[in-house]
Design an enzyme around this catalytic site. Structure first.
Site, PDB file in Angstrom:
ATOM      1  N   LYS A 116      -9.382   8.103   2.511  1.00  0.00           N
ATOM      2  CA  LYS A 116      -9.869   6.736   2.327  1.00  0.00           C
ATOM      3  C   LYS A 116     -11.285   6.576   2.865  1.00  0.00           C
ATOM      4  CE  LYS A 116      -5.399   4.287   2.315  1.00  0.00           C
ATOM      5  NZ  LYS A 116      -4.486   5.439   2.496  1.00  0.00           N
TER       6      LYS A 116
ATOM      7  N   CYS B 184       0.800  -1.220   0.000  1.00  0.00           N
ATOM      8  CA  CYS B 184       0.000   0.000   0.000  1.00  0.00           C
ATOM      9  C   CYS B 184       0.834   1.272   0.000  1.00  0.00           C
ATOM     10  CB  CYS B 184      -0.943  -0.006   1.193  1.00  0.00           C
ATOM     11  SG  CYS B 184      -1.980  -1.486   1.231  1.00  0.00           S
TER      12      CYS B 184
ATOM     13  N   HIS C  28      -9.765   2.057   0.277  1.00  0.00           N
ATOM     14  CA  HIS C  28      -8.313   1.858   0.245  1.00  0.00           C
ATOM     15  C   HIS C  28      -7.923   1.363  -1.148  1.00  0.00           C
ATOM     16  CE1 HIS C  28      -4.279   1.145   1.105  1.00  0.00           C
ATOM     17  NE2 HIS C  28      -4.356   0.443   2.226  1.00  0.00           N
TER      18      HIS C  28
ATOM     19  N   GLU D 171      -0.692   5.154  13.656  1.00  0.00           N
ATOM     20  CA  GLU D 171      -0.361   6.336  12.862  1.00  0.00           C
ATOM     21  C   GLU D 171      -0.518   7.614  13.692  1.00  0.00           C
ATOM     22  OE1 GLU D 171      -1.025   8.203   8.400  1.00  0.00           O
ATOM     23  OE2 GLU D 171      -2.472   6.745   9.164  1.00  0.00           O
TER      24      GLU D 171
ATOM     25  N   PHE E 282       1.945  -3.458   3.903  1.00  0.00           N
ATOM     26  CA  PHE E 282       2.338  -4.777   4.390  1.00  0.00           C
ATOM     27  C   PHE E 282       3.815  -5.013   4.063  1.00  0.00           C
ATOM     28  CE2 PHE E 282      -2.126  -6.960   4.039  1.00  0.00           C
ATOM     29  CZ  PHE E 282      -2.549  -6.215   5.122  1.00  0.00           C
TER      30      PHE E 282
ATOM     31  N   HIS F  56      -2.479   7.834   6.205  1.00  0.00           N
ATOM     32  CA  HIS F  56      -2.754   6.525   5.600  1.00  0.00           C
ATOM     33  C   HIS F  56      -4.159   6.105   6.004  1.00  0.00           C
ATOM     34  CE1 HIS F  56      -1.760   2.874   3.579  1.00  0.00           C
ATOM     35  NE2 HIS F  56      -1.945   2.131   4.664  1.00  0.00           N
TER      36      HIS F  56
END
Length: 415
Positions: free
Chosen positions: A337, A165, A342, A315, A401, A304
Site C-alpha cells: 500500500k 477492506c 489503499h 498488526e 471496518f 494490511h
C-alpha cells in the site's frame, strides 16, 4: 469433508491498479518501488483536506467491454471486468468445465458509489423523473460478480463479499472453500473498488482516516512514525482458482496453491482494531495451521499496512502473536500500500497477486518511504528496496471496518 482432499490452485491472474493495468506492470512497479500517488484528478479538491489519491491511469474499459455495457455500469464493475478478463484469458479455463461447476465470488467494500453520486445529484437538481432506470443495478455491490458470471457463463454461485477492506481476501478465501468442499471446480475470485470521488473522500477524511499530506512521497507511510492516515486507491485484482487435479489434467500453468485461509471478527468496534490484536492474530493462526507451517520455513507477509496510527502497531502485535516473537522477527513483511495506496475492497486481491509473484520470482517487494521506523513497529518491513529471498510460505493480511480479519496463505505451484 477433509479440506485436504481437494487442493486449490491459482491458474490465472489479472490486475488494474494505480501502478499498472496488468499483472506484469503491477509487479514491475512493486519491485522497483514505484508508487501511483498523485493529486486527485477526478474532482476539484479545493475545499478538501485530503488532496492525494492513488488513481488508476490510462485505463479504457472498452478494451474489455462493449460501449453500451460500459455506459450501463459503474467504474467499479469496469475494473472488475478488466481484471477478470485478464485472469480468465491467462488461465485457459474457458470451456473446460460444465457452466454449473464454475462460480464467481467478487468483493467490493463500497460498490457503485460513483453512480450513487451522479444519480443523487440528478434527483436533487432535476427531480425524480431524471434518475436513471439503471441506477439500482449500476450501484449495487453484487453487480460486478453478476456481470463477470454473465460474460463467462458461470452458472455456479455468483456473489460478492462485502467486508470493507477485507472484501477481496474474503472473496478469494470463500471461493477456495467452495472448491475444497466440492461445490465448484473453478472460481473467478477477487475484489474491485472505484471510490475516488467527493463523498467517499469527504467521509474518510472527516473520520481522520486519510493522510492530508500534500507530498506524494510522504503520504502513504506504513510502519513509519510519521504515518497519519491512508491514501485512497482504486482498481481490481482477480484470480482464477481451480481444483488441483482438474488444472493438472488439462496442463494448466499453476502459479500457486492456496494452502490456508483464516477469517475472524474482532466483535469489538466499527473502525478500531482490538488493542491486543487477537482477532487479526487468530485469522493468521488459522491460515498457517491450515497451511501446515512448522516454524522452519521462510515466510513473507504482505501486511494490511495502511499507514494509519492504530492499524500498523496492532498488526505488528498480531504478527508476533500469530507466529511467535522469534519467527515474526525472521519473517519478511512489507506493505505494498506504500505504492498502490489503499485500494479498499480490491486491496486483498491485488496483494494476493503480490504474494504469489513473490513466491514465484524470489523477490520481496519493499515498503517504500519507510525512513523513520516506529519503535512500536519493530519487525523487518523490507524498507525502501526489494530484496531477493526464496519464500516458502506467503501470507496476505486484510483487516476491515466492522472488525473483519482475513488471511490467505500461498505456496509455490507446479505443473
Amino acid at each position: 469433508m477433509d479440506t485436504r482432499i481437494r487442493r486449490v490452485v491459482v491458474t490465472g491472474m489479472g490486475a488494474v491498479t494505480p501502478v499498472g493495468n496488468s499483472v506484469e506492470a503491477l509487479w514491475s512497479s512493486l519491485i522497483s518501488g514505484v508508487h501511483g500517488i498523485a493529486p486527485i484528478t477526478r474532482f476539484d479538491t479545493e475545499n478538501y483536506k485530503a488532496k492525494l489519491a492513488a488513481e488508476v491511469k490510462d485505463f479504457d474499459p472498452r478494451a474489455y467491454m462493449e460501449k453500451s455495457e460500459v455506459l450501463r455500469s459503474d467504474p467499479c464493475a469496469h475494473y472488475a471486468m478488466a481484471a477478470a478478463c485478464q485472469a480468465v484469458e491467462e488461465s485457459g479455463v474457458t470451456g473446460t468445465l460444465p457452466p454449473e461447476r464454475i462460480g464467481v465470488y467478487f468483493g467490493t467494500g463500497i460498490g457503485g458509489i460513483h453512480t450513487f453520486e451522479t444519480e443523487y445529484a440528478k434527483l436533487m437538481e432535476r427531480g425524480p423523473r431524471r434518475v436513471s432506470p439503471l441506477f439500482i443495478p449500476m450501484m449495487i455491490s453484487n453487480m460486478a460478480s453478476g456481470m463477470i458470471a454473465i460474460r463467462f457463463n458461470c452458472q455456479g454461485a455468483a456473489m460478492p463479499a462485502v467486508t470493507a477492506c477485507a472484501s477481496g481476501s474474503n472473496a478469494i478465501g470463500e471461493a477456495v472453500r467452495a472448491i475444497r468442499h466440492g461445490y465448484a471446480d473453478a472460481m473467478i475470485a477477487g475484489g474491485a473498488e472505484a471510490a475516488v470521488c467527493p463523498s467517499a473522500v469527504a467521509g474518510f477524511v472527516n473520520m481522520q482516516a486519510l493522510s492530508v499530506s500534500d507530498d506524494p512521497d510522504a503520504a502513504s507511510l506504513p510502519f513509519d512514525r510519521r504515518r497519519a492516515g491512508f491514501v485512497i486507491g482504486e482498481g481490481a485484482g482477480a484470480l482464477v482458482l481451480e481444483e488441483y487435479a482438474h488444472a493438472k489434467a488439462r496442463g494448466a500453468k499453476i502459479y500457486a496453491e492456496v494452502c490456508g485461509y483464516g477469517s475472524t471478527c474482532d466483535a469489538h468496534h466499527i473502525t478500531a482494531p482490538l488493542p491486543d490484536a487477537r482477532g487479526g492474530a487468530q485469522a493468521m493462526k488459522n491460515a498457517i495451521e491450515e497451511a501446515g507451517y512448522d516454524g522452519s520455513e521462510c515466510i513473507y507477509v504482505n501486511a494490511h499496512g495502511t499507514g494509519t496510527p492504530l492499524n500498523d502497531s496492532a498488526e505488528t502485535l498480531a504478527v508476533k502473536t500469530a507466529l511467535g516473537e522469534e519467527d515474526a522477527r525472521r519473517a519478511y513483511i512489507s506493505s505494498t500500500k506504500s505504492m498502490t495506496g489503499h485500494m479498499l475492497g480490491a486491496a486483498g486481491a491485488v496483494e494476493a497477486i503480490a504474494c504469489i509473484l513473490a513466491l514465484n520470482e524470489g523477490v520481496v517487494p519493499p515498503t517504500i518511504h519507510l525512513n523513520e521506523p516506529d519503535p512500536a513497529c519493530d519487525l523487518n518491513y523490507v524498507p525502501n528496496r526489494a530484496i531477493q529471498a526464496q519464500i516458502d510460505l506467503a501470507l496476505s493480511n486484510s483487516l476491515g471496518f466492522g472488525g473483519h480479519n482475513a488471511c490467505l496463505a500461498f505456496r509455490r505451484g507446479s505443473r
